[in-house]
Design a protein around this motif. Structure first.
Motif, PDB file in Angstrom:
ATOM      1  N   ILE A 184       0.848  -1.193   0.000  1.00 23.03           N
ATOM      2  CA  ILE A 184       0.000   0.000   0.000  1.00 23.03           C
ATOM      3  C   ILE A 184       0.884   1.243   0.000  1.00 23.03           C
ATOM      4  CG2 ILE A 184      -1.721   1.349   1.274  1.00 23.03           C
ATOM      5  CD1 ILE A 184      -2.826  -1.188   2.420  1.00 23.03           C
ATOM      6  N   GLN A 185       0.649   2.109  -0.953  1.00 23.98           N
ATOM      7  CA  GLN A 185       1.331   3.400  -0.968  1.00 23.98           C
ATOM      8  C   GLN A 185       0.407   4.422  -0.295  1.00 23.98           C
ATOM      9  OE1 GLN A 185       3.386   4.674  -4.597  1.00 23.98           O
ATOM     10  NE2 GLN A 185       2.429   6.681  -4.348  1.00 23.98           N
ATOM     11  N   THR A 186       0.845   4.970   0.813  1.00 24.06           N
ATOM     12  CA  THR A 186      -0.025   5.800   1.640  1.00 24.06           C
ATOM     13  C   THR A 186       0.400   7.258   1.609  1.00 24.06           C
ATOM     14  OG1 THR A 186      -0.312   3.904   3.123  1.00 24.06           O
ATOM     15  CG2 THR A 186      -1.005   6.064   3.958  1.00 24.06           C
ATOM     16  N   ARG A 187      -0.588   8.124   1.493  1.00 21.02           N
ATOM     17  CA  ARG A 187      -0.358   9.566   1.569  1.00 21.02           C
ATOM     18  C   ARG A 187      -1.270  10.130   2.654  1.00 21.02           C
ATOM     19  NH1 ARG A 187       2.183  13.208  -1.457  1.00 21.02           N
ATOM     20  NH2 ARG A 187       2.629  11.599  -3.018  1.00 21.02           N
ATOM     21  N   LEU A 188      -0.739  11.012   3.485  1.00 27.16           N
ATOM     22  CA  LEU A 188      -1.531  11.631   4.544  1.00 27.16           C
ATOM     23  C   LEU A 188      -1.498  13.146   4.387  1.00 27.16           C
ATOM     24  CD1 LEU A 188      -1.873  10.554   8.197  1.00 27.16           C
ATOM     25  CD2 LEU A 188      -1.448  12.957   7.707  1.00 27.16           C
ATOM     26  N   VAL A 189      -2.695  13.726   4.263  1.00 27.68           N
ATOM     27  CA  VAL A 189      -2.846  15.160   4.034  1.00 27.68           C
ATOM     28  C   VAL A 189      -3.764  15.721   5.114  1.00 27.68           C
ATOM     29  CG1 VAL A 189      -3.721  16.916   2.435  1.00 27.68           C
ATOM     30  CG2 VAL A 189      -2.557  14.871   1.546  1.00 27.68           C
ATOM     31  N   VAL A 190      -3.344  16.795   5.767  1.00 25.70           N
ATOM     32  CA  VAL A 190      -4.211  17.472   6.738  1.00 25.70           C
ATOM     33  C   VAL A 190      -4.540  18.860   6.210  1.00 25.70           C
ATOM     34  CG1 VAL A 190      -3.287  16.169   8.698  1.00 25.70           C
ATOM     35  CG2 VAL A 190      -2.258  18.372   8.082  1.00 25.70           C
ATOM     36  N   PHE A 191      -5.684  19.373   6.634  1.00 23.84           N
ATOM     37  CA  PHE A 191      -6.089  20.669   6.106  1.00 23.84           C
ATOM     38  C   PHE A 191      -6.979  21.420   7.083  1.00 23.84           C
ATOM     39  CE2 PHE A 191      -9.537  17.809   5.017  1.00 23.84           C
ATOM     40  CZ  PHE A 191     -10.690  18.566   5.168  1.00 23.84           C
ATOM     41  N   ASP A 192      -6.926  22.743   6.985  1.00 23.36           N
ATOM     42  CA  ASP A 192      -7.947  23.641   7.509  1.00 23.36           C
ATOM     43  C   ASP A 192      -8.291  24.543   6.339  1.00 23.36           C
ATOM     44  OD1 ASP A 192      -5.581  25.224   7.630  1.00 23.36           O
ATOM     45  OD2 ASP A 192      -5.415  24.905   9.772  1.00 23.36           O
ATOM     46  N   THR A 193      -7.824  25.804   6.343  1.00 22.71           N
ATOM     47  CA  THR A 193      -7.956  26.602   5.121  1.00 22.71           C
ATOM     48  C   THR A 193      -6.723  26.436   4.243  1.00 22.71           C
ATOM     49  OG1 THR A 193      -7.108  28.507   6.336  1.00 22.71           O
ATOM     50  CG2 THR A 193      -9.494  28.308   6.144  1.00 22.71           C
ATOM     51  N   ALA A 194      -5.670  25.849   4.806  1.00 23.13           N
ATOM     52  CA  ALA A 194      -4.468  25.505   4.050  1.00 23.13           C
ATOM     53  C   ALA A 194      -4.339  23.981   4.018  1.00 23.13           C
ATOM     54  CB  ALA A 194      -3.232  26.136   4.697  1.00 23.13           C
ATOM     55  N   VAL A 195      -3.460  23.497   3.155  1.00 20.58           N
ATOM     56  CA  VAL A 195      -3.271  22.060   2.988  1.00 20.58           C
ATOM     57  C   VAL A 195      -1.813  21.722   3.281  1.00 20.58           C
ATOM     58  CG1 VAL A 195      -3.427  20.114   1.388  1.00 20.58           C
ATOM     59  CG2 VAL A 195      -5.067  21.998   1.216  1.00 20.58           C
ATOM     60  N   VAL A 196      -1.588  20.706   4.120  1.00 20.15           N
ATOM     61  CA  VAL A 196      -0.230  20.284   4.457  1.00 20.15           C
ATOM     62  C   VAL A 196      -0.103  18.783   4.193  1.00 20.15           C
ATOM     63  CG1 VAL A 196       1.539  20.141   6.246  1.00 20.15           C
ATOM     64  CG2 VAL A 196      -0.076  22.064   6.234  1.00 20.15           C
ATOM     65  N   ASP A 197       0.880  18.404   3.407  1.00 26.14           N
ATOM     66  CA  ASP A 197       1.148  16.997   3.105  1.00 26.14           C
ATOM     67  C   ASP A 197       2.195  16.484   4.102  1.00 26.14           C
ATOM     68  OD1 ASP A 197       1.906  14.523   2.042  1.00 26.14           O
ATOM     69  OD2 ASP A 197       1.503  15.179  -0.008  1.00 26.14           O
ATOM     70  N   LEU A 198       1.794  15.545   4.959  1.00 23.23           N
ATOM     71  CA  LEU A 198       2.675  15.014   6.006  1.00 23.23           C
ATOM     72  C   LEU A 198       3.152  13.593   5.680  1.00 23.23           C
ATOM     73  CD1 LEU A 198       0.732  16.251   9.175  1.00 23.23           C
ATOM     74  CD2 LEU A 198       2.774  17.264   8.138  1.00 23.23           C
ATOM     75  N   THR A 199       3.081  13.227   4.413  1.00 25.47           N
ATOM     76  CA  THR A 199       3.432  11.864   4.006  1.00 25.47           C
ATOM     77  C   THR A 199       4.860  11.498   4.406  1.00 25.47           C
ATOM     78  OG1 THR A 199       1.900  12.011   2.143  1.00 25.47           O
ATOM     79  CG2 THR A 199       3.589  10.299   2.036  1.00 25.47           C
ATOM     80  N   ASP A 200       5.778  12.438   4.285  1.00 28.19           N
ATOM     81  CA  ASP A 200       7.178  12.116   4.581  1.00 28.19           C
ATOM     82  C   ASP A 200       7.441  11.917   6.068  1.00 28.19           C
ATOM     83  OD1 ASP A 200       6.849  14.728   5.347  1.00 28.19           O
ATOM     84  OD2 ASP A 200       8.632  15.502   4.333  1.00 28.19           O
ATOM     85  N   GLN A 201       6.432  12.132   6.916  1.00 21.28           N
ATOM     86  CA  GLN A 201       6.592  11.925   8.360  1.00 21.28           C
ATOM     87  C   GLN A 201       5.833  10.693   8.856  1.00 21.28           C
ATOM     88  OE1 GLN A 201       5.984  15.567  10.676  1.00 21.28           O
ATOM     89  NE2 GLN A 201       6.389  16.796   8.864  1.00 21.28           N
ATOM     90  N   LEU A 202       5.296   9.903   7.927  1.00 19.21           N
ATOM     91  CA  LEU A 202       4.443   8.789   8.317  1.00 19.21           C
ATOM     92  C   LEU A 202       5.171   7.688   9.071  1.00 19.21           C
ATOM     93  CD1 LEU A 202       1.918   8.250   5.386  1.00 19.21           C
ATOM     94  CD2 LEU A 202       1.402   8.645   7.781  1.00 19.21           C
ATOM     95  N   ASP A 203       6.486   7.657   9.022  1.00 15.15           N
ATOM     96  CA  ASP A 203       7.192   6.641   9.778  1.00 15.15           C
ATOM     97  C   ASP A 203       7.099   6.885  11.276  1.00 15.15           C
ATOM     98  OD1 ASP A 203       8.736   8.936   9.468  1.00 15.15           O
ATOM     99  OD2 ASP A 203      10.621   7.855   9.741  1.00 15.15           O
ATOM    100  N   ASP A 204       6.702   8.099  11.682  1.00 19.08           N
ATOM    101  CA  ASP A 204       6.536   8.408  13.104  1.00 19.08           C
ATOM    102  C   ASP A 204       5.254   9.212  13.290  1.00 19.08           C
ATOM    103  OD1 ASP A 204       6.610   9.137  15.746  1.00 19.08           O
ATOM    104  OD2 ASP A 204       8.701   9.768  15.730  1.00 19.08           O
ATOM    105  N   PRO A 205       4.159   8.562  13.736  1.00 15.31           N
ATOM    106  CA  PRO A 205       2.898   9.286  13.886  1.00 15.31           C
ATOM    107  C   PRO A 205       2.954  10.420  14.886  1.00 15.31           C
ATOM    108  CG  PRO A 205       2.757   7.062  14.821  1.00 15.31           C
ATOM    109  CD  PRO A 205       4.034   7.141  14.051  1.00 15.31           C
ATOM    110  N   VAL A 206       3.913  10.396  15.811  1.00 13.02           N
ATOM    111  CA  VAL A 206       4.047  11.518  16.747  1.00 13.02           C
ATOM    112  C   VAL A 206       4.482  12.768  15.995  1.00 13.02           C
ATOM    113  CG1 VAL A 206       5.254  12.390  18.793  1.00 13.02           C
ATOM    114  CG2 VAL A 206       4.541   9.993  18.690  1.00 13.02           C
ATOM    115  N   ASP A 207       5.413  12.606  15.043  1.00 15.22           N
ATOM    116  CA  ASP A 207       5.807  13.738  14.209  1.00 15.22           C
ATOM    117  C   ASP A 207       4.626  14.241  13.387  1.00 15.22           C
ATOM    118  OD1 ASP A 207       8.394  13.738  15.110  1.00 15.22           O
ATOM    119  OD2 ASP A 207       9.188  12.549  13.450  1.00 15.22           O
ATOM    120  N   VAL A 208       3.815  13.306  12.900  1.00 16.30           N
ATOM    121  CA  VAL A 208       2.627  13.706  12.144  1.00 16.30           C
ATOM    122  C   VAL A 208       1.719  14.561  13.018  1.00 16.30           C
ATOM    123  CG1 VAL A 208       0.496  12.881  11.081  1.00 16.30           C
ATOM    124  CG2 VAL A 208       2.660  11.744  10.574  1.00 16.30           C
ATOM    125  N   LEU A 209       1.466  14.108  14.233  1.00 20.39           N
ATOM    126  CA  LEU A 209       0.545  14.818  15.115  1.00 20.39           C
ATOM    127  C   LEU A 209       1.055  16.211  15.464  1.00 20.39           C
ATOM    128  CD1 LEU A 209      -0.532  11.876  17.432  1.00 20.39           C
ATOM    129  CD2 LEU A 209      -1.964  13.133  15.827  1.00 20.39           C
TER     130      LEU A 209
END
Length: 397
Positions: free
Chosen positions: A257-282
């Motif tokens: 599975i190739q996974t991409r994680l994107v968070v947004f409010d009025t802006a969009v931030v791609d956090l895919t490169d931090q997925l190896d550590d969910p604490v960094d994502v948070l």
């Protein structure tokens, strides 16, 4: 005095004791039952947060949310830390977490969580993580390492609970979706082929005619599906952000599975490169602010390279601050291209939050029904999306 009389008196005393604990206040509250020892300590901890019965209408009981009730929990770190220690001594973990959330909500203690000694005293859970993330930008450097340790403990506990079942469920779904009906000889799944052709058994020859061959498909190490998690990071979605980050890390650990994680409010931030550590994502999220779902989906759409093999999961309460019609057109376009589109109003144990029902109905009309999903159900939802079968939508009732 008979044994029966003694037993009746004991039962009556126990009823009075329990009413006294529920009502709070002094013994003159009508029960006439004084408290001592651990009962008195528990009563003191409850009164500090919720006040005594004399502070508000008695019918509300100890757990009432009446804002007129007085509470005696001082707003200084030492007194709060002592109180946190007391409730952890006298109450089970599930009750402690409720009382902590009530203390933050009722008494405005969020700012005290910026102090390391407070973080050392609290019972860590998903809701506390959400509060810490909302305070992230205001957090002094002396507190950040302690906060990260608290968040990491919760994240690791969630991963232990969720990872094994998620990987097993999705691996099975990926294998099933990859099977082919015209396999080469060495790719034939003989067990399933035989079962699929039992109706073609010829007893006189003692054999089965394999009209339909079922194969394993390609090597399991190849990427079979792409998953895009698109997460609304508005304040009401805090628990969903925590769970989605953990699931994102679990999915990213699966080679197929190739996974991409994107968070947004009025802006969009791609956090895919931090997925190896969910604490960094948070800690890369910023809870609060507005919402522009259309902008977020536009970015996600631009990252899709294999629509027929892609699952997009939008996690949002659907209060759109962007262009509603464009958002709906974008969802329709993705579905028309072959994307499996999943809309989750929440990814948490609390059920559906307040959400925009008009937008939810519009998405349902496009074949993307919106529903709240618990963490335990999420692997099944993803498995269904991967296999392109109906989603296991929980009963709204």
């Amino acid at each position: 005095m008979t044994a029966t009389t003694d037993a009746s008196r004991t039962a009556a005393d126990e009823r009075l004791r329990r009413w006294r604990m529920v009502l709070g206040g002094e013994s003159a509250d009508g029960t006439g039952h004084p408290l001592s020892g651990q009962d008195a300590a528990m009563d003191g901890a409850l009164t500090a947060l919720y006040g005594g019965a004399e502070s508000g209408p008695k019918q509300n009981g100890r757990g009432g949310r009446n804002t007129d009730r007085s509470a005696g929990l001082g707003a200084s770190a030492p007194s709060v830390a002592r109180w946190l220690g007391d409730i952890r001594t006298y109450f089970p973990s599930s009750v402690v977490q409720v009382m902590q959330r009530d203390a933050i909500e009722r008494l405005g203690l969020a700012a005290l969580l910026l102090e390391p000694e407070m973080l050392d005293a609290v019972e860590a859970d998903v809701h506390l993580v959400g509060t810490l993330l909302s305070l992230n930008k205001a957090m002094p450097e002396t507190t950040k390492e302690t906060a990260r340790a608290v968040v990491r403990k919760v994240v690791e506990d969630l991963e232990k609970r969720l990872a094994t079942r998620t990987r097993a469920t999705l691996t099975g779904a990926l294998d099933r979706s990859a099977r082919v009906n015209r396999p080469r000889h060495h790719d034939i799944d003989w067990d399933r082929t035989i079962r699929a052709n039992l109706k073609n058994y010829l007893p006189e020859q003692g054999t089965i005619v394999p009209e339909r061959l079922i194969g394993y498909g390609r090597a399991s190490r190849s990427v079979k599906k792409e998953v895009v998690l698109c997460i609304d990071q508005s304040g009401s979605m805090a628990a969903s952000v925590v769970y989605a980050s953990v699931f994102g890390a679990v999915l990213a650990s699966m080679r197929s599975i190739q996974t991409r994680l994107v968070v947004f409010d009025t802006a969009v931030v791609d956090l895919t490169d931090q997925l190896d550590d969910p604490v960094d994502v948070l800690f890369g999220t910023q809870l609060g602010g507005g919402t522009d779902i259309n902008r977020a989906l536009a970015y996600c759409q631009s990252q899709i390279t294999r629509p027929a093999d892609t699952v997009v999961v939008l996690i949002s309460d659907l209060y759109e601050g962007g262009i509603r019609d464009e958002m709906l057109k974008r969802v329709a376009a993705m579905k028309a291209s072959g994307v499996q589109f999943v809309t989750l109003l929440a990814l948490s144990d609390e059920g559906a939050p307040a959400y925009d029902r008009e937008h939810a109905a519009a998405l349902a009309a496009l074949g993307a029904p919106a529903f709240a999903c618990t963490p335990d159900l999420f692997p099944e939802v993803m498995a269904a999306a991967i296999e392109k079968r109906p989603l296991p939508i929980p009963d709204a009732g």
